[in-house]
Design an enzyme around this catalytic site. Structure first.
Site, PDB file in Angstrom:
ATOM      1  N   ASP B 200      -0.903   1.894  11.573  1.00  0.00           N
ATOM      2  CA  ASP B 200      -1.908   3.017  10.809  1.00  0.00           C
ATOM      3  C   ASP B 200      -1.711   2.950   9.590  1.00  0.00           C
ATOM      4  O   ASP B 200      -0.777   3.815   9.201  1.00  0.00           O
ATOM      5  CB  ASP B 200      -1.939   3.991  11.607  1.00  0.00           C
ATOM      6  CG  ASP B 200      -2.956   5.311  11.333  1.00  0.00           C
ATOM      7  OD1 ASP B 200      -3.514   4.829  10.318  1.00  0.00           O
ATOM      8  OD2 ASP B 200      -2.936   6.393  11.889  1.00  0.00           O
ATOM      9  N   GLN B 203      -3.010   6.348   5.196  1.00  0.00           N
ATOM     10  CA  GLN B 203      -2.441   6.974   4.433  1.00  0.00           C
ATOM     11  C   GLN B 203      -1.384   6.297   3.424  1.00  0.00           C
ATOM     12  O   GLN B 203      -0.800   6.893   2.403  1.00  0.00           O
ATOM     13  CB  GLN B 203      -1.570   8.247   4.881  1.00  0.00           C
ATOM     14  CG  GLN B 203      -2.375   9.276   5.783  1.00  0.00           C
ATOM     15  CD  GLN B 203      -3.379  10.165   5.046  1.00  0.00           C
ATOM     16  OE1 GLN B 203      -3.138  10.145   3.685  1.00  0.00           O
ATOM     17  NE2 GLN B 203      -4.265  10.586   5.656  1.00  0.00           N
ATOM     18  N   LYS B 226     -10.992   7.187   2.528  1.00  0.00           N
ATOM     19  CA  LYS B 226      -9.454   7.735   2.072  1.00  0.00           C
ATOM     20  C   LYS B 226      -9.232   6.798   0.771  1.00  0.00           C
ATOM     21  O   LYS B 226      -8.282   7.229  -0.050  1.00  0.00           O
ATOM     22  CB  LYS B 226      -8.487   7.642   3.097  1.00  0.00           C
ATOM     23  CG  LYS B 226      -8.659   8.719   4.014  1.00  0.00           C
ATOM     24  CD  LYS B 226      -7.717   8.796   5.010  1.00  0.00           C
ATOM     25  CE  LYS B 226      -7.562   9.720   6.224  1.00  0.00           C
ATOM     26  NZ  LYS B 226      -8.517  10.453   6.841  1.00  0.00           N
TER      27      LYS B 226
END
Lengths: 145, 410
Positions: B200, B203, B226
């Site tokens: 994942d 970020q 993002k």
């Protein structure tokens, strides 16, 4: 400023000195409500006596708005008939949905009118309603016993 | 100081020309939730709708050709950005969908004897799909725990990733703690037992150079919004041999090879995973976003965030009563910093900061098991990006001190 309309002295006062916080061991119904968007939690115990609210006690974690609101709610509801309490509840929900256009009836809501500013902050309405929705759930559960 | 000319960069982002709450300068410290968009990304979407709009991969006309070319050009950009191949890039509507796609597609490949491994610091999007896969198949879900310092506890790695483990799905950088997880040992152990590693990277992809080949992982998910891209577009990268083997998740138009009244066969990857007309304008916008990031330089972005994060950590540590939740140094850590502040609830602190024009995130950040483990009901999170500067950090710090005065009044 807008912020002062939100954080009334009455609210901060209830936050620092919450009323009826601490669960009493005997109750007719217990409910647990959470605000999934921020993780705030309230557990609420209620006892009824002959159509009236004999006691409300609660415990929980949350922001000043959610904690003050449940404190104000408990103060208001204890001793009232379930019927009168419904009027208070509806009046508070109506105030929260008013988008800042209503100031609330102090005869009905007493300290609850200090929450009027919350209705201008959509993200905080759920905080203010957390304890009240717990009450609504609890009284329904206790009444159906 | 940083190589980045933040003042010039901010001119590319139209949102920084607006003000907040009665004329206050916008101090945007919530890029971990979603990033702001440069004009070039907004223009790319507008241009697509204004000039090239037609259903990609269908139709025999010029517009359809142009739409197809635009989508496939974006696929090439994403592939180059990640160090993968074009046919390894699947466009989804979000990273959440990318992870769900994998969890659903693996349903028929997982049995009750198998284990699925996650960590305690997962965002709900990389936890619940695996919980559900475990429930559907009877497999066991296990996880790496988080230390009080906010690092993964890998001391029992051989007991967490066992011979029965088939999937290891972990976050690259925690959206709450900012921790960047060390992958080498996890990838080595996973591959040793024949498990796939899913990253994942929501970020991390927007914030540091990522090369899927160097990381030696098997799948990677990230979201466009993002990474200064549009909402409504996510990416799944997967090794081509794995995508070829994996059954599809969504069925419908354009993912097929042949169809009869009773059966169908699938197009090769990535098309097999892209049923329906894709989010074309958003895909094109994402291509523009990654081009913008490449122009700035991912390493420059990473260094800028480390420098600014280091400054923010130092400033926060100096505030009495403030407790950073997560690593307190910049070693293997990004510019996402969560904290608690005395008895001021994060929601109240966030509201006060908002009144000063400062946007932060408050709550459990969609990582409820993590905040529960760390013993905090909620935190306040400031997440930095390359368009933030020291002025933003200074504004946050004086905002926090102001909140103490405001809520401390008797």
């Amino acid at each position: 400023m807008e912020l002062d309309a939100l954080y009334q002295e009455v609210i901060l006062d209830h936050y620092k000195h919450p009323q009826h916080k601490g669960l009493v061991p005997t109750y007719d119904a217990q409910v647990h409500h959470v605000n999934p968007s921020c993780g705030d939690e309230t557990t609420l115990n209620i006892s009824l006596d002959n159509g009236s609210i004999k006691s409300i006690s609660w415990d929980g974690v949350g922001c000043s708005i959610s904690q003050a609101s449940v404190s104000i709610m408990s103060d208001l509801m204890i001793g009232k008939s379930v019927k009168d309490a419904e009027v208070i509840l509806n009046s508070f929900v109506d105030l929260m949905q008013s988008k800042g256009l209503k100031s609330g009836d102090p005869q009905i809501l007493e300290d609850g009118v200090s929450m009027a500013g919350v209705s201008k902050f959509p993200a905080r309405i759920k905080c203010a309603l957390l304890g009240w929705m717990a009450y609504k759930d609890a009284v329904l559960s206790a009444s159906s016993k | 100081m940083s190589q980045l000319d933040v003042a010039a960069i901010r001119k590319d982002f139209p949102i920084f020309t607006r003000t907040i709450r009665d004329g206050k300068k916008l101090v945007y410290l919530d890029s971990g939730a979603t990033s702001q968009k440069p004009q070039s990304v907004i223009d790319a979407e507008v241009d697509f709708y204004s000039r090239s709009n037609a259903a990609a991969h269908r139709g025999a006309h010029q517009l359809a050709e142009e739409a197809t070319e635009a989508v496939e050009a974006a696929r090439e950009i994403v592939a180059n950005f990640l160090g993968g191949e074009s046919d390894e890039i699947v466009f989804t509507k979000s990273a959440t969908e990318s992870l769900n796609l994998l969890a659903y597609s693996y349903t028929s490949l997982i049995t009750a004897e198998d284990r699925i491994v996650v960590t305690e610091m997962e965002h709900h999007a990389n936890l619940i799909p695996w919980q559900q896969l475990a429930q559907r198949t009877g497999a066991t879900l296990s996880w790496f725990e988080v230390t009080p310092e906010g690092r993964l506890d890998l001391s029992n790695i051989d007991n967490v990733i066992t011979e029965n483990t088939k999937i290891v799905s972990i976050t690259h950088q925690s959206n709450v703690l900012g921790t960047i997880n060390p992958l080498d040992a996890i990838v080595a152990r996973a591959h040793e037992v024949g498990a796939v590693v899913i990253l994942d990277a929501c970020q991390s992809v927007p914030h540091m150079p990522i090369n899927v080949t160097e990381l030696n992982i098997d799948y990677l998910a990230f979201s466009g919004h993002k990474a200064i891209g549009p909402t409504g577009v996510g990416v799944l990268w997967g090794r081509s041999e794995l995508l070829e083997m994996l059954p599809p998740f969504l069925f419908g138009g354009s993912m097929i090879e042949t169809v009869t009244m009773t059966d169908a066969t699938w197009a090769p990857a990535p098309r097999k995973f892209e049923a329906g007309v894709p989010n074309m304008a958003q895909i094109v916008g994402l291509g523009a976003a990654l081009n913008y990031l490449s122009k700035i330089g991912m390493n420059n972005i990473h260094l800028h965030e480390i420098e600014l994060g280091s400054y923010l950590l130092a400033q926060l540590s100096a505030i009495e009563g403030l407790q950073v939740v997560g690593p307190v140094d910049m070693q293997n850590r990004g510019g996402t910093i969560s904290f608690t502040f005395g008895d001021i609830h994060p929601h109240d602190l966030g509201q006060y900061l908002d009144a000063q024009g400062i946007a932060v995130r408050t709550g459990h950040h969609c990582a409820w098991p993590l905040t529960r483990k760390l013993g905090v009901a909620a935190t306040t999170r400031a997440s930095l990006y390359f368009y933030n500067d020291k002025d933003d950090v200074d504004a946050l710090v004086s905002g926090i001190i102001g909140a103490k005065k405001y809520f401390g009044r008797e």
